[in-house]
Write a protein that holds these residues in place. Sequence first.
Motif, PDB file in Angstrom:
ATOM      1  N   SER A 165      76.882  34.468  20.564  1.00 13.61           N
ATOM      2  CA  SER A 165      77.176  35.019  18.972  1.00 13.61           C
ATOM      3  C   SER A 165      77.308  33.644  18.122  1.00 13.61           C
ATOM      4  N   TYR A 166      77.905  32.664  18.839  1.00 15.30           N
ATOM      5  CA  TYR A 166      78.576  31.676  17.972  1.00 15.30           C
ATOM      6  C   TYR A 166      77.265  30.856  17.798  1.00 15.30           C
ATOM      7  N   LEU A 167      76.460  30.612  18.641  1.00 16.35           N
ATOM      8  CA  LEU A 167      75.278  29.797  18.769  1.00 16.35           C
ATOM      9  C   LEU A 167      74.301  30.529  17.637  1.00 16.35           C
ATOM     10  N   MET A 168      74.103  31.808  17.639  1.00 12.68           N
ATOM     11  CA  MET A 168      73.529  32.634  16.619  1.00 12.68           C
ATOM     12  C   MET A 168      73.958  32.277  15.448  1.00 12.68           C
ATOM     13  N   CYS A 169      75.228  32.306  15.165  1.00 13.38           N
ATOM     14  CA  CYS A 169      75.639  32.168  13.799  1.00 13.38           C
ATOM     15  C   CYS A 169      75.507  30.858  13.253  1.00 13.38           C
ATOM     16  N   PHE A 170      75.500  29.749  14.279  1.00 12.53           N
ATOM     17  CA  PHE A 170      75.222  28.611  13.822  1.00 12.53           C
ATOM     18  C   PHE A 170      73.643  28.339  13.322  1.00 12.53           C
ATOM     19  N   ARG A 171      72.769  28.909  14.132  1.00 12.44           N
ATOM     20  CA  ARG A 171      71.370  29.094  13.793  1.00 12.44           C
ATOM     21  C   ARG A 171      71.229  29.646  12.218  1.00 12.44           C
ATOM     22  N   PHE A 172      71.878  30.775  12.046  1.00 17.03           N
ATOM     23  CA  PHE A 172      71.778  31.264  10.546  1.00 17.03           C
ATOM     24  C   PHE A 172      72.240  30.288   9.669  1.00 17.03           C
ATOM     25  N   LEU A 173      73.344  29.700   9.711  1.00 22.65           N
ATOM     26  CA  LEU A 173      73.852  28.875   8.842  1.00 22.65           C
ATOM     27  C   LEU A 173      72.806  27.559   8.779  1.00 22.65           C
ATOM     28  N   GLN A 174      72.159  27.234   9.903  1.00 26.36           N
ATOM     29  CA  GLN A 174      71.304  26.000   9.892  1.00 26.36           C
ATOM     30  C   GLN A 174      69.930  26.480   9.036  1.00 26.36           C
ATOM     31  N   VAL A 175      69.505  27.550   9.416  1.00 23.09           N
ATOM     32  CA  VAL A 175      68.300  27.920   8.696  1.00 23.09           C
ATOM     33  C   VAL A 175      68.432  28.227   7.082  1.00 23.09           C
ATOM     34  N   ALA A 176      69.633  28.797   6.791  1.00 17.86           N
ATOM     35  CA  ALA A 176      70.100  28.954   5.328  1.00 17.86           C
ATOM     36  C   ALA A 176      70.369  27.716   4.722  1.00 17.86           C
ATOM     37  N   ALA A 177      70.793  26.721   5.437  1.00 21.14           N
ATOM     38  CA  ALA A 177      71.037  25.412   4.553  1.00 21.14           C
ATOM     39  C   ALA A 177      69.395  24.634   4.501  1.00 21.14           C
ATOM     40  N   THR A 178      68.636  24.660   5.447  1.00 20.14           N
ATOM     41  CA  THR A 178      67.225  24.494   5.540  1.00 20.14           C
ATOM     42  C   THR A 178      66.337  25.029   4.298  1.00 20.14           C
ATOM     43  N   TYR A 179      66.816  26.331   4.164  1.00 22.09           N
ATOM     44  CA  TYR A 179      66.040  27.279   3.015  1.00 22.09           C
ATOM     45  C   TYR A 179      66.657  26.925   1.743  1.00 22.09           C
ATOM     46  N   ALA A 180      67.890  26.656   1.723  1.00 21.48           N
ATOM     47  CA  ALA A 180      68.398  26.234   0.254  1.00 21.48           C
ATOM     48  C   ALA A 180      68.204  24.582  -0.174  1.00 21.48           C
ATOM     49  N   ARG A 181      67.705  24.093   0.838  1.00 23.85           N
ATOM     50  CA  ARG A 181      67.202  22.522   0.581  1.00 23.85           C
ATOM     51  C   ARG A 181      65.738  22.327   0.383  1.00 23.85           C
ATOM     52  N   THR A 182      65.201  23.108   0.929  1.00 27.78           N
ATOM     53  CA  THR A 182      63.434  22.733   1.139  1.00 27.78           C
ATOM     54  C   THR A 182      62.932  24.146   0.792  1.00 27.78           C
ATOM     55  N   GLY A 183      63.205  25.368   0.614  1.00 28.56           N
ATOM     56  CA  GLY A 183      62.574  26.554   0.439  1.00 28.56           C
ATOM     57  C   GLY A 183      61.724  26.980   1.538  1.00 28.56           C
ATOM     58  N   GLU A 184      61.859  26.569   2.609  1.00 36.64           N
ATOM     59  CA  GLU A 184      61.132  27.036   3.792  1.00 36.64           C
ATOM     60  C   GLU A 184      61.850  27.616   4.792  1.00 36.64           C
ATOM     61  N   LEU A 185      61.359  28.680   5.403  1.00 38.99           N
ATOM     62  CA  LEU A 185      61.931  29.426   6.606  1.00 38.99           C
ATOM     63  C   LEU A 185      61.179  29.115   7.867  1.00 38.99           C
ATOM     64  N   PRO A 186      61.550  29.172   8.915  1.00 41.20           N
ATOM     65  CA  PRO A 186      61.127  28.826  10.252  1.00 41.20           C
ATOM     66  C   PRO A 186      59.936  29.984  10.338  1.00 41.20           C
ATOM     67  N   HIS A 187      58.876  29.869  11.060  1.00 36.75           N
ATOM     68  CA  HIS A 187      57.787  30.846  10.821  1.00 36.75           C
ATOM     69  C   HIS A 187      57.092  30.662  12.297  1.00 36.75           C
ATOM     70  N   HIS A 188      56.762  31.739  12.974  1.00 33.65           N
ATOM     71  CA  HIS A 188      56.314  31.815  14.377  1.00 33.65           C
ATOM     72  C   HIS A 188      54.828  32.284  14.172  1.00 33.65           C
ATOM     73  N   ASP A 189      53.867  31.457  14.466  1.00 33.36           N
ATOM     74  CA  ASP A 189      52.384  31.832  14.563  1.00 33.36           C
ATOM     75  C   ASP A 189      52.264  32.655  16.014  1.00 33.36           C
ATOM     76  N   HIS A 190      52.025  33.924  15.922  1.00 32.65           N
ATOM     77  CA  HIS A 190      51.894  34.696  17.281  1.00 32.65           C
ATOM     78  C   HIS A 190      50.662  34.281  17.890  1.00 32.65           C
TER      79      HIS A 190
END
Length: 215
Positions: A165-190
């Motif tokens: 859960s703490y690792l998942m929390c960190f990942r949410f914060l990491q993605v939020a910081a990257t999105y706030a800075r670059t406007g990009e979200l991680p995207h998975h090509d299936h």
Amino acid sequence: MLRALDRLEEILIATLIAVATLIIFVAVAHRYTLGIFADVVSLARSNDIPWLMAASRSAYFGLRSVNLVWAQELCIILFVWMAKFGAAYGVRTGIHVGIDVLINKMSPTRRKAFILFGLMAGALFTGIIGTLGANFVWHMAHTDAISPDLELPMWVVYLAIPLGSYLMCFRFLQVAATYARTGELPHHDHGHVDGVDEDAAASAIAMSPLTPKDA
């Protein structure tokens, strides 16, 4: 540091999957092989083949002496750990399912605000779960509770809750910081397969005799 954490996360998930799959295979093969030997013993007895009956009975009791009662419990534990860390991996790589039809119809500014709110809500939720899980594990560690088959301390089993859960929390914060800075979200090509050159694969498909050719 983040790259090492990413690699460690991937290795841990792959190892858990591999070990659980191997244990399941061995346990199933063990059970079905016992059944085969039991059938051979019955067949040899009904057809009066003493040497085959003796050999099959010896193999049956020899294989039966191998105790795999613990296999199911261990696989459940491995899959729980895999699910917790896999959820964090999913946040990092963007493979979690989400319904974003309405979000994508919003203006860029409003869309960004809603996405950041969702990411921070995810971080808050997983942080709370991690804290509650850590408190639970702390109290569990002061008891003598053990698992039924493996006799592992139960606090070790439940340790997946705060860690994942703490690792998942960190990942949410990491993605939020990257999105706030670059406007990009991680995207998975299936349709993407790791280790496969997509251009080479497309050329091979086009050259295949099974691929329809334009007239």
